[in-house]
Design a protein around this motif. Structure first.
Motif, PDB file in Angstrom:
ATOM      1  N   ASN A  19     -53.542  -1.438   0.364  1.00 23.04           N
ATOM      2  CA  ASN A  19     -52.578  -1.556   1.455  1.00 23.04           C
ATOM      3  C   ASN A  19     -53.281  -1.592   2.809  1.00 23.04           C
ATOM      4  O   ASN A  19     -52.803  -2.252   3.737  1.00 23.04           O
ATOM      5  N   MET A  20     -54.390  -0.893   2.930  1.00 27.53           N
ATOM      6  CA  MET A  20     -55.161  -0.925   4.177  1.00 27.53           C
ATOM      7  C   MET A  20     -55.805  -2.292   4.393  1.00 27.53           C
ATOM      8  O   MET A  20     -55.637  -2.909   5.443  1.00 27.53           O
ATOM      9  N   GLY A  62     -53.822   2.767  -2.041  1.00 29.25           N
ATOM     10  CA  GLY A  62     -53.979   3.056  -0.619  1.00 29.25           C
ATOM     11  C   GLY A  62     -54.945   2.103   0.058  1.00 29.25           C
ATOM     12  O   GLY A  62     -54.638   1.504   1.089  1.00 29.25           O
ATOM     13  N   VAL A  63     -56.114   1.931  -0.542  1.00 28.64           N
ATOM     14  CA  VAL A  63     -57.133   1.056   0.043  1.00 28.64           C
ATOM     15  C   VAL A  63     -56.645  -0.391   0.103  1.00 28.64           C
ATOM     16  O   VAL A  63     -56.874  -1.095   1.091  1.00 28.64           O
ATOM     17  N   MET A  89     -52.501   2.955   4.363  1.00 24.85           N
ATOM     18  CA  MET A  89     -53.103   3.639   3.211  1.00 24.85           C
ATOM     19  C   MET A  89     -52.493   5.024   2.999  1.00 24.85           C
ATOM     20  O   MET A  89     -52.042   5.358   1.900  1.00 24.85           O
ATOM     21  N   THR A  90     -52.471   5.834   4.046  1.00 24.23           N
ATOM     22  CA  THR A  90     -52.000   7.213   3.864  1.00 24.23           C
ATOM     23  C   THR A  90     -50.485   7.275   3.619  1.00 24.23           C
ATOM     24  O   THR A  90     -50.021   8.193   2.945  1.00 24.23           O
ATOM     25  N   VAL A 112     -60.792   9.844   1.999  1.00 25.84           N
ATOM     26  CA  VAL A 112     -59.677   9.587   2.914  1.00 25.84           C
ATOM     27  C   VAL A 112     -59.870  10.360   4.215  1.00 25.84           C
ATOM     28  O   VAL A 112     -59.658   9.824   5.307  1.00 25.84           O
TER      29      VAL A 112
END
Lengths: 131, 131, 131, 131, 131, 131
Positions: free
Chosen positions: B111-112, B108-109, E112-113, F47
């Motif tokens: 991809n951010m 996730g991180v 991310m989500t 998150v």
């Protein structure tokens, strides 16, 4: 095109993050990613907080494995900056040329089979549904 | 929608691959991905050959790390089948719930930050260019 | 979750598009994609206009090749609906099971080498820059 | 940043692959992609084996159609190297400027409708489920 | 590598589109995207028609919001050209540095989500299914 | 397949986050995304902290615009859960059916032109480089 904020010109909010990056990494070097985010201090602070939590807090995965996972995502997304910075981080933790090549090969194969699974509409095996 | 070829109805070319999957994995179970590819024997054979080479041949990365990298790509691509099958493979090699959650958080991180690096046009640091 | 607009309940603007779809395809069948877009007539009209232009106007590529290209993109993006509808369109134009399997294999291999080219930062050959 | 292995400095394992590339393509030219993979001979060999199988073995799709499919994926993924190398390969097989422009237009439209199908949650038509 | 068609060398079909771009935008400037598409006039015309319809026709979303949505997609896809051109368009409509940084942060968090929702196989809430 | 942690069975760390979600949103409802992340409390907390910061803290973008940007990314990535949850959030803030359809159309067009810009290797205009 990108503006980078150096420590000397940074305000207190940005300096506090830079100081924490230095302390966490035990290194004076601040890489360009953080200097670029510093144009918007709340974003700098929020992103650093979660990156630090996910990458530097104690957990079940060792630091090198975390960097390899990060690299796998960055290669899949074709992000030049992230490939460069996380390859450097992984090398500092022991990644060899052979490990990088094997990682790249796995990323390639996974991207191939991901599409084949979709193309052939493969139903998930019952034995995989319990996990 | 997907046709799955069982061992009993398979031709010799397909059976040879199934036999090699069983021998390589020391398990009689053939998962649906291979049964789906078996509708086109040359593709089955080619894909198994490279997956076996990349995932099962001796190398610099241990088997669990390879599966974690595979999972990271499959989550990034949102491939349901591959997430299910490689999570099962990783669990068989020792992946715990905590390890999976940490892996997902890193994916996730990454991809951010991949998008933030693009959005801010961050130039690659000179020190990262030597790797 | 999706609302589908049938011909009988459609207003004149939507009916005009449906009539053109039928005339262009020489078939009474309107597939769900268009019935879903019909909730917003301007979008229905604009999207049909460009799809018709790109897929049905005379050009340098034959109709089957156009559908194969469409399928390759849809598999890469993992779009279930588009894989189903364009596989049907391609089959109507002559795509066999073997052709589909070969297409899927090429899509898989291309997704693999795309990532390898990025991972190894391969510089574009001078001879490829003239095209 | 990328290291390229020339024929002269290559070991026997790499030379054997280079020789097979030359024989398969009936050309002495080895493009950079293979020279970059050659830093890890097992990856070079595995990737060449599957690319050769999928792209050069006899099958149901003609060579130009295969290259067009490869190009469609490479454009969708935004892979500069692969766009350049496969555009060159497609041109050598007869792709004209008009064909490339039409291919690009189809890739664009497919990427658009893939998202529209998702955004409107379009259910797959019953008639498409038999294929 | 890209050929750009200037107004002076353009044929009547291309000039008609350029004239409409100028009239729609109330500016003489034609940006490179359209000059590049002009190598294939039918594509130029089709793409301009839908972009004009979606971005410039009256509707429920104001012009700045439309550009922000366009930017969010372009950052997610890592398209350098589109990030540059739509950031310029958004700035002309009032986007500040702070707005851009907040947009980038939302794009990052959403990426991310999106992966976390996939990784944890989160079932859609009943209350969300009515929309 | 996904385990959801209800408030009653949650430990103190998870309850503290749930309480903050309720207070921030002025609603008792906790949606499944958070209940799924709660299997790993540190991830839940990290998150939620960044999502709250980016989506709920005062800033230059209004709450509806933030949700539209989130939706644009989620549609581009084809994330079913995120499309459903953020469409619900956007509707609660005033998004109409027409606004959603226009948003989807822009997302579609942007995904199309992103690929066209890559396919034609369009160089960034000098006037766009100052932003």
């Amino acid at each position: 095109m990108s503006r980078l904020i150096e420590y000397e010109e940074a305000n207190d909010e940005v300096r506090a993050v830079y100081d924490d990056i230095r302390a966490t990494r035990k290194s004076d070097y601040i890489n360009n990613f953080w200097k670029a985010l510093a144009v918007h201090p709340p974003t700098l602070k929020r992103v650093w907080t979660i990156v630090k939590g996910v990458m530097a807090e104690p957990g079940a995965l060792d630091p090198l494995t975390r960097q390899l996972i990060y690299l796998a995502v960055s290669i899949t997304n074709g992000c030049e900056y992230c490939m460069a910075s996380h390859a450097a981080a992984a090398r500092a933790l022991g990644m060899t040329d052979a490990m990088y090549a094997e990682l790249a090969a796995i990323v390639g194969v996974a991207n191939m089979t991901n599409r084949l699974a979709d193309a052939f509409h493969v139903p998930v095996d019952e034995v995989f549904k319990q996990g």
